[in-house]
Each structure stands twice: as C-alpha cells, then as structure tokens.
Design an enzyme around this catalytic site. Structure first.
Site, PDB file in Angstrom:
ATOM      1  N   SER A  41     -10.609  -3.836  -4.433  1.00 17.50           N
ATOM      2  CA  SER A  41     -10.405  -4.893  -3.463  1.00 17.50           C
ATOM      3  C   SER A  41      -9.791  -4.248  -2.230  1.00 17.50           C
ATOM      4  O   SER A  41      -8.837  -3.473  -2.343  1.00 17.50           O
ATOM      5  CB  SER A  41      -9.489  -5.978  -4.027  1.00 17.50           C
ATOM      6  OG  SER A  41      -9.623  -7.150  -3.246  1.00 17.50           O
ATOM      7  N   GLU A  42     -10.341  -4.533  -1.048  1.00 18.83           N
ATOM      8  CA  GLU A  42     -10.013  -3.722   0.128  1.00 18.83           C
ATOM      9  C   GLU A  42      -8.577  -3.899   0.610  1.00 18.83           C
ATOM     10  O   GLU A  42      -8.117  -3.145   1.454  1.00 18.83           O
ATOM     11  CB  GLU A  42     -11.001  -3.983   1.272  1.00 18.83           C
ATOM     12  CG  GLU A  42     -11.017  -5.383   1.820  1.00 18.83           C
ATOM     13  CD  GLU A  42     -12.180  -6.208   1.281  1.00 18.83           C
ATOM     14  OE1 GLU A  42     -12.613  -5.926   0.139  1.00 18.83           O
ATOM     15  OE2 GLU A  42     -12.637  -7.111   1.990  1.00 18.83           O
ATOM     16  N   ASN A  43      -7.866  -4.885   0.074  1.00 16.53           N
ATOM     17  CA  ASN A  43      -6.459  -4.995   0.446  1.00 16.53           C
ATOM     18  C   ASN A  43      -5.582  -4.012  -0.328  1.00 16.53           C
ATOM     19  O   ASN A  43      -4.375  -3.998  -0.147  1.00 16.53           O
ATOM     20  CB  ASN A  43      -5.951  -6.430   0.274  1.00 16.53           C
ATOM     21  CG  ASN A  43      -6.128  -6.949  -1.121  1.00 16.53           C
ATOM     22  OD1 ASN A  43      -7.146  -6.709  -1.760  1.00 16.53           O
ATOM     23  ND2 ASN A  43      -5.132  -7.637  -1.627  1.00 16.53           N
ATOM     24  N   GLY A  44      -6.195  -3.187  -1.185  1.00 14.05           N
ATOM     25  CA  GLY A  44      -5.450  -2.061  -1.713  1.00 14.05           C
ATOM     26  C   GLY A  44      -5.282  -1.943  -3.207  1.00 14.05           C
ATOM     27  O   GLY A  44      -4.228  -1.536  -3.680  1.00 14.05           O
ATOM     28  N   SER A  88      -7.835   2.587   1.583  1.00 20.43           N
ATOM     29  CA  SER A  88      -8.822   1.670   1.021  1.00 20.43           C
ATOM     30  C   SER A  88     -10.144   1.772   1.772  1.00 20.43           C
ATOM     31  O   SER A  88     -11.217   1.869   1.163  1.00 20.43           O
ATOM     32  CB  SER A  88      -8.279   0.241   1.095  1.00 20.43           C
ATOM     33  OG  SER A  88      -9.215  -0.652   0.551  1.00 20.43           O
TER      34      SER A  88
END
Lengths: 230, 217
Positions: free
Chosen positions: B45-48, B87
């Site tokens: 998930s690109e928020n980390g 990320s």
C-alpha cells in the site's frame, strides 16, 4: 549532545508568520501534527501555502485551517475527503496545485537532501507536465520536478529524544521523515519524548541533525477516517 | 454480467506466486479477498506498508495502521513499514510486479483517465500517475459503461489523462480485454454476455479473433 527541546507548542511555533509556506506530515489523518495544527489555528496565521499529501477532513487536521480561510494555496496529491476544500477550490477561493504522490514525496526528499531537481516519468503527457522540461532517458520521456522550498516543516513522530532523533510508527511514518530538514525550520511533535540514550541508535529513523525543535505533544485524538473491521 | 466482486474474482486469477501487488481504491481493493491461498504474495500500500493483512478485529484497530484508502488494516508476519519516498521507489523502480487500479476512461492506445472531471469533481491523482508512469503490468478494473450507459472503453479519452499508453489489460463487468496495436482485443466474455453486447458497449475499436471463451470464475 545538542538539545533541541522546546517547552511547548507555543515556543515551537515561534516565528511563524502570515504568507509563509508550511510542510505538514501525514497521510489522511494518520501521522498528522495535531498539536502544531491546533496552534496554527490559534495563532490565526493567514495566506499560508501548505504542502501536505491531503487536506484533512471538514472538522479535523488541515480542515480546521481551511474552515477559517487561513490557507491561500494547497499543494497535495489527493483531496477527496473534504467537502469544504472542494467548495473553496471550485469557487476559486483556494489555489490548489495537485501533484502525483510519489513526486510530492520526492520533492520533499530532494529539499531535505540538497538536490535542486530530478526527473520522473510520473505525469508525462498529462496536465501535470505543462510548462515543465521534458527529457528522454533510455528512450522514455521524463519531466523535471523541483525540490520544495518551505519556511516550516511540521512533523509528527512516535518517539523522539532531546537530541531530535526520531522513530515513527506504522503507516503514520509516510511523509513525516521526508519533511525533516526540508524546510528552514523543522518542528517535531512526539507522543513520547525521552532522554538521550533511551533510543537505540540502530533503530533511529531520522537523526536529530534534521530537526530544530522538538516537544512532547498532548491530547492526541488520532482520529480514524475509515474504521474498517472484520 | 459480473458485479464488482466478480470483477475482483477474475482479476485475482492474474496474481501469480511471488508477486508484490499494489491495489488501488475501490474494486481493486476487493481483489485481496479472492487470491488463491496456496501462493506466496505481498500486498503493497503506497502509504508505506508491504505485507498488508486483512481488516483488524475491533480490539486490534490502530490509527497508525491504515491503507491508501484510509481504512484500518493489519500487518502480516514479515511485513515492513517505510516512508512515502521509498514506497514510490518500489513503484517507479518497477519492483512491484502488478498494479491494479480503477479508471473513468481507458483509450485503445492504453491512455487512462481517472483523477479529474473538470469543473465537477477534483479529488486528485494520489499515487495513480506514479503507478501508471512506471509499472510494467497494469490491470484496470472497472465497469464497462458509466452510470449514463456510455462506454468507458474509448477511441480517445475525453477527460484529463492520468497516463499515456500504459494500460495493458482491462477487466470489466462484461469482458477481459488487452491492448494490441492500439486496439482493444477481446479475450473473454463475462458469463451470459454475448459478443454483440460487448460490441455495443465498446466505443473503441475491437479486435475479435476466433471463439471468445466465457470467463471461468
């Protein structure tokens, strides 16, 4: 050790003025600098530019500054959760620059690391690329993006020590470490401020050199935007 | 005709052993529910987070643990957290194997639009431009037509673009298609959907070669 502690949020935000550019950490409402935002509302600084991935919700986070019309311009990647934001933007009251999320992160990191600009494929061929230099590398077009320039960075970490060393927790990390040292003054609020030596140097995410002021925040609400359970 | 879960089920078949997968918001998020459990994979998930797990039990809810859709999640054993730059380094650097995202429009040359309707809806691109700008394997999950009944598979996008010539595969409620020679090539039909119906719902040029099998889901 160089001590970076200030006594409270009032001291931490000393020097904040109208018209300045701020960076604020957080993804959605996760990892936002709650104490600094409240203090910005209290000080009623006006005409500010905010660099933040999102714009909060109507009654929390940056939404609090929007409601009081303190923000002149927002630089974000996604603003879909805030009705007041959308209203101000569509009516032209608020200037908005939407940029790809990875580009936002990298423009912070570039500012932190002394890199004036970089090339990325993100946004090529879209309105994001308008007016920007395009250059091919290995036959693929990239656009040039510049490091941010900001006056204050407001960061939230989980734990920090008096030297300004920081540890983040979970996905509350997000943009926070990248904004440390990316503005003229970096203000960090932590849930737990400890004495030097209490953080294992092996597990420090951000060294204190990137931090000018650190304080222990209080009354964290840590609001959840979409509580989803099994 | 499939519903949103049906689309997710069909896309889940594209996920292979050893894949790191990024799921967008909406239908793509549902894909996680239907992936075979005999393969090893990790969701990014690109928020980390890498190694994203299912939604938490009530007592496990943690404000510091969310996905890109801002929903509370869990971290599986072997998970890791990182900042937003790293990320997107995983994404831009093509370390993520498969990207699944939604769209408002897809054009037959692989252009995609999914972030803005001028004057009406401006939510922002989030990570979509970074994803489509670099990922080598992009599947679009969407309904074949919009609420007004108009085709979302077009000769050219009318909305502001998210990326150019980047979509490789599309799974809709009616069909599975890929993009070849700047045209949509029909690969599979949804159960009970005829080729005529797909033709009618597709504005862009359609390649139909031989027998088009029905999806097995």
């Amino acid at each position: 050790m160089i001590n970076k502690t200030v006594n409270n949020v009032t001291e931490a935000l000393e020097g904040v003025q109208d018209g300045m550019t701020f960076m604020l950490g957080g993804f959605g409402l996760s990892g936002i600098p709650e104490n600094s935002i409240k203090e910005l509302v209290k000080r009623n600084v006006k005409d500010v530019t905010c660099i933040s991935n999102n714009a909060g919700v109507d009654d929390f986070g940056l939404g609090l500054l929007l409601k009081k019309r303190q923000i002149k311009k927002m630089i974000s990647s996604y603003v879909g959760e805030n009705a007041e934001f959308e209203r101000q933007m569509l009516s032209g009251e608020l200037d908005v620059e939407l940029i790809p999320q990875g580009t936002l992160a990298e423009r912070c990191r570039a500012a932190q690391n002394g890199i004036p600009a970089f090339y990325t494929p993100a946004g090529y061929g879209t309105e994001v690329a308008e007016g920007k230099e395009v250059r091919d590398f290995d036959g693929k077009p990239h656009i040039m993006e510049k490091a941010f320039v900001a006056d204050f960075a407001f960061v939230k970490a989980w734990k920090g020590d008096e030297a300004g060393n920081l540890i983040f927790k979970g996905t509350a990390r997000n943009f926070n470490p990248l904004m440390c040292g990316a503005a003229k003054v970096t203000v960090v609020e932590v849930e737990e401020l400890v004495k030097p030596g209490e953080l294992d140097p092996n597990f420090v995410h951000i060294p204190g050199i990137f931090v000018q002021r650190i304080f222990q925040g209080d009354a964290y609400e840590k609001r959840i935007e979409k509580r989803t359970t099994q | 005709m499939l519903d949103k879960n049906g689309i997710a089920k069909r896309i889940a078949q594209e996920v292979q052993d050893g894949y790191y997968v990024n799921l967008g918001i909406g239908i793509p998020t549902l894909v996680a529910n239907y992936v075979r459990n005999d393969i090893e994979l990790e969701f990014q998930s690109e928020n980390g987070i890498l190694g994203m797990g299912p939604f938490p039990k009530e007592e496990e809810v943690d404000a510091d643990l969310i996905n890109a859709g801002k929903q509370t999640i869990t971290a599986l054993p072997g998970a890791s957290f990182f900042d937003s730059s790293m990320s997107f380094g995983m994404i831009r650097g093509q370390h993520v194997d498969l990207t699944i995202l939604g769209a408002m429009e897809v054009a037959q040359n692989g252009n995609i639009a999914n972030w803005k309707i001028p004057g009406k809806m401006v939510k922002g691109m989030g990570g979509a431009m970074d994803l489509v700008g670099s990922a080598k394997n992009i599947i679009v999950a969407m309904m074949h037509t919009n609420k007004a009944g108009d085709s979302k598979l077009l000769k050219a996008c009318s909305l502001p673009l998210t990326g150019v010539e980047c979509v490789t595969k599309i799974v809709t409620n009616m069909a599975v298609l890929d993009i070849v020679d700047k045209k949509f090539r029909l690969l599979e039909r949804a159960p009970g959907v005829s080729i005529e119906e797909i033709k009618k719902a597709t504005e862009g040029d359609l390649i139909i070669e031989g027998d088009i099998p029905e999806m097995s889901i």
